[in-house]
Motif scaffolding. Structure first.
Motif, PDB file in Angstrom:
ATOM      1  N   GLY A 375      84.028  96.271   1.238  1.00 48.70           N
ATOM      2  CA  GLY A 375      83.016  95.590   2.034  1.00 48.70           C
ATOM      3  C   GLY A 375      82.190  94.563   1.297  1.00 48.70           C
ATOM      4  N   THR A 376      82.325  94.500  -0.026  1.00 43.19           N
ATOM      5  CA  THR A 376      81.483  93.590  -0.796  1.00 43.19           C
ATOM      6  C   THR A 376      81.803  92.122  -0.500  1.00 43.19           C
ATOM      7  OG1 THR A 376      83.053  93.960  -2.604  1.00 43.19           O
ATOM      8  CG2 THR A 376      80.981  95.172  -2.679  1.00 43.19           C
ATOM      9  N   THR A 377      83.078  91.802  -0.328  1.00 41.29           N
ATOM     10  CA  THR A 377      83.438  90.432   0.011  1.00 41.29           C
ATOM     11  C   THR A 377      82.920  90.062   1.393  1.00 41.29           C
ATOM     12  OG1 THR A 377      85.403  90.536  -1.394  1.00 41.29           O
ATOM     13  CG2 THR A 377      85.355  88.824   0.297  1.00 41.29           C
ATOM     14  N   SER A 378      83.007  90.996   2.347  1.00 39.12           N
ATOM     15  CA  SER A 378      82.509  90.736   3.701  1.00 39.12           C
ATOM     16  C   SER A 378      81.021  90.402   3.673  1.00 39.12           C
ATOM     17  CB  SER A 378      82.763  91.955   4.592  1.00 39.12           C
ATOM     18  OG  SER A 378      84.139  92.236   4.681  1.00 39.12           O
ATOM     19  N   ARG A 379      80.266  91.118   2.862  1.00 36.43           N
ATOM     20  CA  ARG A 379      78.827  90.843   2.749  1.00 36.43           C
ATOM     21  C   ARG A 379      78.573  89.442   2.216  1.00 36.43           C
ATOM     22  NH1 ARG A 379      75.377  95.901   0.353  1.00 36.43           N
ATOM     23  NH2 ARG A 379      73.695  94.460   0.835  1.00 36.43           N
ATOM     24  N   LYS A 380      79.325  89.058   1.193  1.00 37.39           N
ATOM     25  CA  LYS A 380      79.106  87.750   0.582  1.00 37.39           C
ATOM     26  C   LYS A 380      79.509  86.619   1.532  1.00 37.39           C
ATOM     27  CE  LYS A 380      79.269  89.240  -4.220  1.00 37.39           C
ATOM     28  NZ  LYS A 380      77.926  88.748  -4.565  1.00 37.39           N
ATOM     29  N   ILE A 381      80.589  86.813   2.282  1.00 35.03           N
ATOM     30  CA  ILE A 381      80.993  85.795   3.258  1.00 35.03           C
ATOM     31  C   ILE A 381      79.937  85.674   4.353  1.00 35.03           C
ATOM     32  CG2 ILE A 381      82.686  85.261   5.050  1.00 35.03           C
ATOM     33  CD1 ILE A 381      84.821  86.437   3.153  1.00 35.03           C
ATOM     34  N   LYS A 382      79.416  86.818   4.811  1.00 30.56           N
ATOM     35  CA  LYS A 382      78.352  86.794   5.820  1.00 30.56           C
ATOM     36  C   LYS A 382      77.146  86.020   5.315  1.00 30.56           C
ATOM     37  CE  LYS A 382      75.440  89.737   5.459  1.00 30.56           C
ATOM     38  NZ  LYS A 382      74.112  89.961   4.850  1.00 30.56           N
ATOM     39  N   GLU A 383      76.771  86.241   4.057  1.00 24.79           N
ATOM     40  CA  GLU A 383      75.629  85.532   3.484  1.00 24.79           C
ATOM     41  C   GLU A 383      75.877  84.023   3.466  1.00 24.79           C
ATOM     42  OE1 GLU A 383      75.247  87.322  -0.327  1.00 24.79           O
ATOM     43  OE2 GLU A 383      74.485  89.236   0.464  1.00 24.79           O
ATOM     44  N   MET A 384      77.085  83.632   3.115  1.00 21.22           N
ATOM     45  CA  MET A 384      77.416  82.211   3.081  1.00 21.22           C
ATOM     46  C   MET A 384      77.323  81.588   4.478  1.00 21.22           C
ATOM     47  SD  MET A 384      80.678  82.549   0.482  1.00 21.22           S
ATOM     48  CE  MET A 384      81.333  80.938   0.875  1.00 21.22           C
ATOM     49  N   ILE A 385      77.799  82.316   5.487  1.00 21.43           N
ATOM     50  CA  ILE A 385      77.766  81.811   6.861  1.00 21.43           C
ATOM     51  C   ILE A 385      76.322  81.658   7.352  1.00 21.43           C
ATOM     52  CG2 ILE A 385      78.378  82.360   9.259  1.00 21.43           C
ATOM     53  CD1 ILE A 385      80.776  81.483   7.727  1.00 21.43           C
ATOM     54  N   LEU A 386      75.484  82.650   7.053  1.00 21.52           N
ATOM     55  CA  LEU A 386      74.086  82.576   7.470  1.00 21.52           C
ATOM     56  C   LEU A 386      73.342  81.474   6.732  1.00 21.52           C
ATOM     57  CD1 LEU A 386      73.121  86.354   7.863  1.00 21.52           C
ATOM     58  CD2 LEU A 386      73.547  84.672   9.676  1.00 21.52           C
ATOM     59  N   GLU A 387      73.621  81.319   5.449  1.00 22.32           N
ATOM     60  CA  GLU A 387      72.987  80.243   4.677  1.00 22.32           C
ATOM     61  C   GLU A 387      73.347  78.876   5.230  1.00 22.32           C
ATOM     62  OE1 GLU A 387      74.176  80.775   0.652  1.00 22.32           O
ATOM     63  OE2 GLU A 387      73.066  82.666   0.399  1.00 22.32           O
ATOM     64  N   ALA A 388      74.527  78.781   5.850  1.00 20.80           N
ATOM     65  CA  ALA A 388      74.962  77.504   6.442  1.00 20.80           C
ATOM     66  C   ALA A 388      74.330  77.261   7.799  1.00 20.80           C
ATOM     67  CB  ALA A 388      76.478  77.485   6.563  1.00 20.80           C
ATOM     68  N   GLY A 389      73.516  78.224   8.289  1.00 24.89           N
ATOM     69  CA  GLY A 389      72.770  78.002   9.521  1.00 24.89           C
ATOM     70  C   GLY A 389      73.357  78.619  10.768  1.00 24.89           C
ATOM     71  N   ALA A 390      74.318  79.539  10.633  1.00 27.84           N
ATOM     72  CA  ALA A 390      74.889  80.185  11.813  1.00 27.84           C
ATOM     73  C   ALA A 390      73.815  80.984  12.545  1.00 27.84           C
ATOM     74  CB  ALA A 390      76.036  81.104  11.412  1.00 27.84           C
ATOM     75  N   ALA A 391      73.888  80.982  13.876  1.00 28.69           N
ATOM     76  CA  ALA A 391      72.911  81.717  14.675  1.00 28.69           C
ATOM     77  C   ALA A 391      73.238  83.210  14.694  1.00 28.69           C
ATOM     78  CB  ALA A 391      72.898  81.173  16.096  1.00 28.69           C
ATOM     79  N   GLU A 392      74.536  83.551  14.765  1.00 33.57           N
ATOM     80  CA  GLU A 392      74.985  84.942  14.771  1.00 33.57           C
ATOM     81  C   GLU A 392      76.303  85.033  14.007  1.00 33.57           C
ATOM     82  OE1 GLU A 392      75.463  86.330  18.750  1.00 33.57           O
ATOM     83  OE2 GLU A 392      73.351  86.007  19.315  1.00 33.57           O
TER      84      GLU A 392
END
Length: 489
Positions: A375-392
């Motif tokens: 799950g560690t990669t999933s967390r990091k990808i999620k962080e990257m997506i949110l940092e890019a401004g994704a709403a959800e």
């Protein structure tokens, strides 16, 4: 030259990795060149090291074993000129059994043995689950091992056989072996292919022109050399190829076929054919099933490249949500760096993936990935997506929760490090930190793989032990080490 990973300890190993790929050719001029091409096509099955053994009447058996990619080692004329002859086999490796992360050259296959009736080389894909017990017995009887690989047991078992031919000695040896194996072997004139009785790992037969034959882990290996796909080697079958003759026997006690379903999800290349079906189409159908089982309101469906791409396409087609490349893969990073700095190591997945910010900003994004392991990669990808401004951010996973380790030739963390072994789906969602997290059901995965009625609970059609905990072959070595099997329901 030893290779070092650029990834931080959290994300390194956060994917299941197939142990190896095997390839063999007989009846072709300079067979080793064909084998090198086949191994290049199978590089996804093992990037740590590779080896080729060939034979010709003038020079006898010759071998070359190297660390790193096939393209960096077996496209060199100086190397390939040392591998003459009309018969050759090869192997690409990612270690599971034996020394992990610090492979010695002696662990690189194919392995070779000289017997009273001639030499024999063997390349093995899979894992021997009673290797510790076999190794202990063989050492006590005087065998001297040269590697830490479980596969070397096969050579020593052959040496102790009293059978009169090498093919019969291979049968004799493999009858003692438990676990999963697809094996390609070669003598001076014969190419031999064998699958275990359950057929856990793949092996296919191909035709090269009018006089040549090839054996490969996958059909994509045949495609690259222009060979025609003939058929799959069947579970429990052994083929011996010499000249234009292919002799088939069934040396093992019959068992229910249990092909590894994760080959369909991730291991095999999407352009290969497994069990008569396109791997790409199976993965696209996984996405279709996911969209039916776990719908969500969103603006974009984005794959986690590259393994999530076919499932993301299927999810988009079924849901009507537009497909988009929200994450871009750096195709030129390569697998490893030499002497990376601490700063580079800490960059983790950012070395491999970058978010398409202009596309993602303000959007509700469905990310489709093949699996969640730690799950560690999933967390990091999620962080990257949110940092890019994704709403959800919504994750959809193209396999059921991976809650059990594989003992049949796949590099899997111990069970305590598998996220699904310690958390519920809701707990995993909260730990990763996404708006929703859904996995395809085991029945849905079976339907996508062509089983219209889903999984037969009493007689599973595939090996799905990493999801179900139901092992077709008891992992006796691991039980001896303290592994606890799933309690009977």
């Amino acid at each position: 030259m030893q290779f070092r990973h650029p990834f931080d300890p959290e994300t390194d190993g956060d994917k299941l990795r197939e142990e190896c790929g095997i390839f063999g050719v007989v009846g072709a001029k300079d067979a080793a060149n064909f084998v090198a091409l086949g191994l290049h096509a199978l590089q996804h099955r093992g990037q740590e090291a590779g080896g080729i053994v060939s034979h010709d009447p003038e020079h006898g058996f010759n071998s070359a074993r190297r660390f790193g990619y096939v393209r960096d080692n077996f496209t060199n004329a100086a190397v390939m000129d040392t591998l003459p002859g009309p018969i050759a086999i090869g192997h690409v490796r990612y270690s599971t059994a034996g020394s992990k992360g610090a492979t010695a050259i002696r662990d690189v296959q194919p392995f070779f043995g000289e017997f009273s009736m001639g030499g024999c080389a063997i390349a093995h894909n899979g894992n021997i689950t009673n290797a510790v017990a076999l190794r202990r017995e063989l050492i006590e009887r005087g065998s001297i091992f040269q590697s830490s690989s479980d596969s070397e047991c096969i050579i020593h078992l052959m040496a102790r056989s009293i059978q009169k031919t090498l093919a019969e000695r291979i049968k004799d040896a493999l009858r003692r072996v438990e676990g999963a194996f697809s094996v390609i072997a070669m003598t001076r004139t014969k190419l031999i292919g064998v699958r275990d009785a359950h057929g856990v790992r793949p092996l296919v037969l191909g035709r090269i022109g009018d006089s040549g034959w090839a054996l490969s882990s996958e059909t994509c290996g045949l495609d690259i050399i222009g060979a025609d796909f003939v058929r799959e080697i069947e579970p429990g079958e052994m083929v011996v190829i010499e000249g234009n003759r292919v002799e088939s026997t069934r040396p093992f006690v019959q068992a229910t076929p249990r092909f590894c379903i994760f080959e369909q999800v991730y291991f095999s290349r999407p352009d290969s054919i497994l069990l008569g079906r396109s791997v790409y189409e199976t993965r696209r159908m996984i996405g279709v099933e996911l969209a039916r089982e776990a719908p969500v309101e969103a603006d974009l469906v984005c794959p986690v490249p590259d393994s999530g791409t076919p499932a993301a396409i299927g999810f988009s087609q079924e849901s009507g949500i537009p497909y988009a490349m929200g994450i871009i893969r750096n195709q030129y990073m390569g697998r490893t760096f030499i002497e990376p700095t601490e700063h580079i190591r800490n960059m983790g997945v950012r070395l491999k993936l970058n978010v398409n910010r202009a596309l993602i900003k303000g959007k509700r994004v469905v990310l489709v990935d093949d699996s969640v392991v730690r799950g560690t990669t999933s967390r990091k990808i999620k962080e990257m997506i949110l940092e890019a401004g994704a709403a959800e951010v919504h994750f959809r996973i193209a396999s059921p929760p991976t809650a059990w380790p594989c003992f049949y030739g796949v590099d899997t963390p111990e069970r305590s490090k598998l996220l699904a072994a310690t958390m519920s789906e809701d707990e995993m969602r909260d730990w990763i930190g996404v708006n929703s997290l859904k996995f395809i059901s085991l029945d849905g995965l079976y339907r996508a793989a062509g089983e219209a009625q889903g999984r037969n609970a009493k007689a599973p059609q595939f090996c799905d032990a990493c999801f179900s905990g139901e092992y077709p072959v008891v992992p006796s070595d691991k039980i001896e080490e303290g592994f606890q099997m799933k309690a009977a329901e």
